[in-house]
Design a protein around this motif. Structure first.
Motif, PDB file in Angstrom:
ATOM      1  N   ILE A 285       0.832  -1.198   0.000  1.00 31.78           N
ATOM      2  CA  ILE A 285       0.000   0.000   0.000  1.00 31.78           C
ATOM      3  C   ILE A 285       0.869   1.251   0.000  1.00 31.78           C
ATOM      4  N   ASP A 286       0.288   2.367  -0.452  1.00 36.31           N
ATOM      5  CA  ASP A 286       1.011   3.635  -0.461  1.00 36.31           C
ATOM      6  C   ASP A 286       0.713   4.395   0.822  1.00 36.31           C
ATOM      7  N   GLN A 287       1.212   5.651   0.899  1.00 39.00           N
ATOM      8  CA  GLN A 287       1.067   6.420   2.128  1.00 39.00           C
ATOM      9  C   GLN A 287      -0.372   6.823   2.399  1.00 39.00           C
ATOM     10  N   ASN A 288      -1.227   6.703   1.396  1.00 35.47           N
ATOM     11  CA  ASN A 288      -2.653   7.007   1.578  1.00 35.47           C
ATOM     12  C   ASN A 288      -3.482   5.750   1.800  1.00 35.47           C
ATOM     13  N   ASN A 289      -2.778   4.628   2.065  1.00 36.97           N
ATOM     14  CA  ASN A 289      -3.426   3.335   2.304  1.00 36.97           C
ATOM     15  C   ASN A 289      -4.174   2.812   1.090  1.00 36.97           C
ATOM     16  N   HIS A 290      -3.759   3.237  -0.111  1.00 32.20           N
ATOM     17  CA  HIS A 290      -4.314   2.679  -1.340  1.00 32.20           C
ATOM     18  C   HIS A 290      -3.509   1.445  -1.738  1.00 32.20           C
ATOM     19  N   ILE A 291      -4.206   0.380  -2.125  1.00 33.25           N
ATOM     20  CA  ILE A 291      -3.533  -0.860  -2.504  1.00 33.25           C
ATOM     21  C   ILE A 291      -2.897  -0.720  -3.880  1.00 33.25           C
ATOM     22  N   ILE A 292      -1.585  -0.994  -3.943  1.00 32.82           N
ATOM     23  CA  ILE A 292      -0.857  -0.960  -5.213  1.00 32.82           C
ATOM     24  C   ILE A 292      -0.756  -2.363  -5.803  1.00 32.82           C
ATOM     25  N   LEU A 293      -0.448  -3.331  -4.949  1.00 32.87           N
ATOM     26  CA  LEU A 293      -0.332  -4.718  -5.388  1.00 32.87           C
ATOM     27  C   LEU A 293      -0.946  -5.639  -4.347  1.00 32.87           C
ATOM     28  N   ILE A 294      -1.406  -6.792  -4.788  1.00 31.38           N
ATOM     29  CA  ILE A 294      -1.938  -7.804  -3.891  1.00 31.38           C
ATOM     30  C   ILE A 294      -1.310  -9.146  -4.243  1.00 31.38           C
ATOM     31  N   GLY A 295      -0.955  -9.920  -3.245  1.00 28.33           N
ATOM     32  CA  GLY A 295      -0.313 -11.219  -3.473  1.00 28.33           C
ATOM     33  C   GLY A 295       0.797 -11.432  -2.466  1.00 28.33           C
ATOM     34  N   ASN A 296       1.189 -12.673  -2.257  1.00 29.71           N
ATOM     35  CA  ASN A 296       2.195 -13.018  -1.250  1.00 29.71           C
ATOM     36  C   ASN A 296       3.571 -13.178  -1.895  1.00 29.71           C
ATOM     37  N   PRO A 297       4.464 -12.207  -1.743  1.00 29.81           N
ATOM     38  CA  PRO A 297       5.790 -12.290  -2.384  1.00 29.81           C
ATOM     39  C   PRO A 297       6.707 -13.319  -1.741  1.00 29.81           C
ATOM     40  N   ILE A 298       6.402 -13.738  -0.514  1.00 30.03           N
ATOM     41  CA  ILE A 298       7.238 -14.728   0.163  1.00 30.03           C
ATOM     42  C   ILE A 298       7.138 -16.071  -0.557  1.00 30.03           C
ATOM     43  N   ARG A 299       5.962 -16.374  -1.089  1.00 29.26           N
ATOM     44  CA  ARG A 299       5.730 -17.684  -1.702  1.00 29.26           C
ATOM     45  C   ARG A 299       5.875 -17.674  -3.221  1.00 29.26           C
ATOM     46  N   ASN A 300       5.987 -16.498  -3.818  1.00 28.20           N
ATOM     47  CA  ASN A 300       6.014 -16.429  -5.276  1.00 28.20           C
ATOM     48  C   ASN A 300       7.057 -15.412  -5.716  1.00 28.20           C
TER      49      ASN A 300
END
Length: 321
Positions: A285-300
Motif C-alpha cells: 500500500i502507499d502512504q494514503n493506504n491505497h492498494i498498489i499490489l496484492i499477493g504473497n511475495p514470500i511464496r512467489n
C-alpha cells in the motif's frame, strides 16, 4: 579467543566463541525454564522424544546418516538443574572445514541438523509419535527407578532432596513415575510448544572462523531486502487466530524477529472482507493506504519481482508506506 553475545529476539540469545584451539566446531542449544514439580517430568520426557526423530529425519537411522555425511559428526543431549532452572541441552560437534580437503560448509549443516532436532520434532495428528512415546516412557521409568542402583549418586540426591525440601532445587531432574504414567502424546506436544514459546533459548557456536556465520531462519531475507531499500518502508504483520499458541511457537522456533499485531476480534478482516486464500492476504500500500499490489511475495518470486519494481518506482515520490 573472541566471545560475542547477540540478542536475536526476546528470550533468544546467540553466543559465538571464535577460537583456533580445536579442530572441531561445537554447536549447542540450551532451553532454560523454571523448575516446577508439575512440569519437570514432561521436560525430561520431551528431551528423549526430540532425539528420536524429526519431520525430515523420522528415524535414528536417518539421523545417523546425516551425521555420518558430516564426517562422523556427533549429536548428544542432556538435562540439568542450575539453581532453580531446568535446562535441556543439545549438542552437535563436527569437524572444522578448514581441515578438510575441500569446502563442505560443515558448520552451517551442523547448525541446520541441530535446529531440526530441537525445533522440528516428528509428530502425527497433532501429537508425538505414539510408538516413540511408549518406548521413551518405559526408558525414563527404568531410569527413575534405577537411581537407587548407584549408591553414591543416590545418597547425594537424597541429601539434596532433604536440604532443599519443598524447594525447586530439591526435585529430581528426571521427574517422577507418578506423573509419567498420565502423559499422552497430544498433551505432551501441546506442552512442548508452550515450553518453546516461554523458555529462554541460548544458541552457542564455538569454532574457528565463525564471525560471520548466519543462523538459518533467524530473519526472512525478503523482508530484510525490502527494509534495506529505505528506512521509511514498514512491514506490518496482522494475525487473527482463536488460539495464538501455534503462531507463537512458529515464530519462536524460527527466531522470527518482527512485531505482530494480534487482531483478536478480527476487525481487519471485517472491515476489508479479505479473500479466504492466504495467497491474497498480503498487500503493498502507499502512504494514503491505497492498494498498489496484492499477493504473497514470500511464496512467489514473480510477485516478489513486481513488489520490488513497484517499490523502486514509488520511493522517489514517497508513496510507499
Amino acid at each position: 579467543m573472541n566471545y560475542k553475545k547477540t540478542k536475536i529476539n526476546d528470550g533468544i540469545i546467540l553466543h559465538t566463541i571464535n577460537t583456533e584451539k580445536f579442530k572441531t566446531n561445537l554447536i549447542s542449544i540450551f532451553l532454560t525454564s523454571k523448575l516446577t514439580r508439575e512440569d519437570i517430568t514432561k521436560k525430561a520426557l520431551i528431551l528423549t522424544l526430540l532425539r528420536r526423530g524429526t519431520k525430515t529425519m523420522p528415524t535414528q537411522e536417518e539421523i545417523s546418516k546425516a551425521l555420518e555425511d558430516l564426517y562422523g559428526a556427533n549429536f548428544d543431549c542432556g538435562i540439568d538443574k542450575i539453581g532453580d532452572n531446568h535446562v535441556l541441552k543439545f549438542y552437535v560437534e563436527s569437524v572444522n572445514e578448514n581441515y578438510l580437503y575441500k569446502k563442505e560448509e560443515t558448520l552451517e549443516k551442523s547448525i541446520q541438523i541441530l535446529m531440526e532436532m530441537v525445533f522440528n520434532p516428528l509428530t502425527k495428528n497433532g501429537g508425538f509419535k505414539e510408538e516413540y512415546l511408549a518406548e521413551e516412557k518405559e526408558n525414563l521409568k527404568r531410569l527413575i527407578e534405577g537411581k537407587k542402583d548407584n549408591k553414591a549418586q543416590y545418597s547425594t540426591q537424597r541429601c539434596i532432596e532433604e536440604m532443599y525440601k519443598n524447594q525447586p532445587y530439591g526435585l529430581y531432574k528426571y521427574g517422577n513415575i507418578e506423573e509419567l504414567e498420565n502423559l499422552d502424546r497430544k498433551t505432551l506436544y501441546d506442552y512442548y510448544k508452550r515450553l518453546i514459546n516461554n523458555c529462554r533459548i541460548d544458541l552457542i557456536i564455538s569454532g574457528d572462523n565463525i564471525e560471520n556465520i548466519e543462523v538459518p531462519d533467524i530473519k526472512s531475507k525478503k523482508i530484510e531486502e525490502i527494509k534495506s531499500l529505505s528506512s521509511e518502508i514498514e512491514v506490518i504483520f496482522i494475525a487473527y487466530q482463536k488460539d495464538y499458541t501455534d503462531l507463537e511457537f512458529l515464530c519462536k522456533k524460527n527466531f522470527f524477529n518482527y512485531p505482530i499485531f494480534y487482531d483478536k476480534t478480527n476487525d481487519m478482516n471485517k472491515i476489508n472482507n479479505f479473500p479466504t486464500s492466504s495467497l491474497l492476504q498480503c498487500f503493498l500500500i502507499d502512504q494514503n493506504n491505497h492498494i498498489i499490489l496484492i499477493g504473497n511475495p514470500i511464496r512467489n518470486d514473480n510477485i516478489w519481482d513486481l513488489y520490488k519494481k513497484a517499490i523502486h518506482m514509488n520511493l522517489s515520490s514517497k508513496n510507499i508506506n
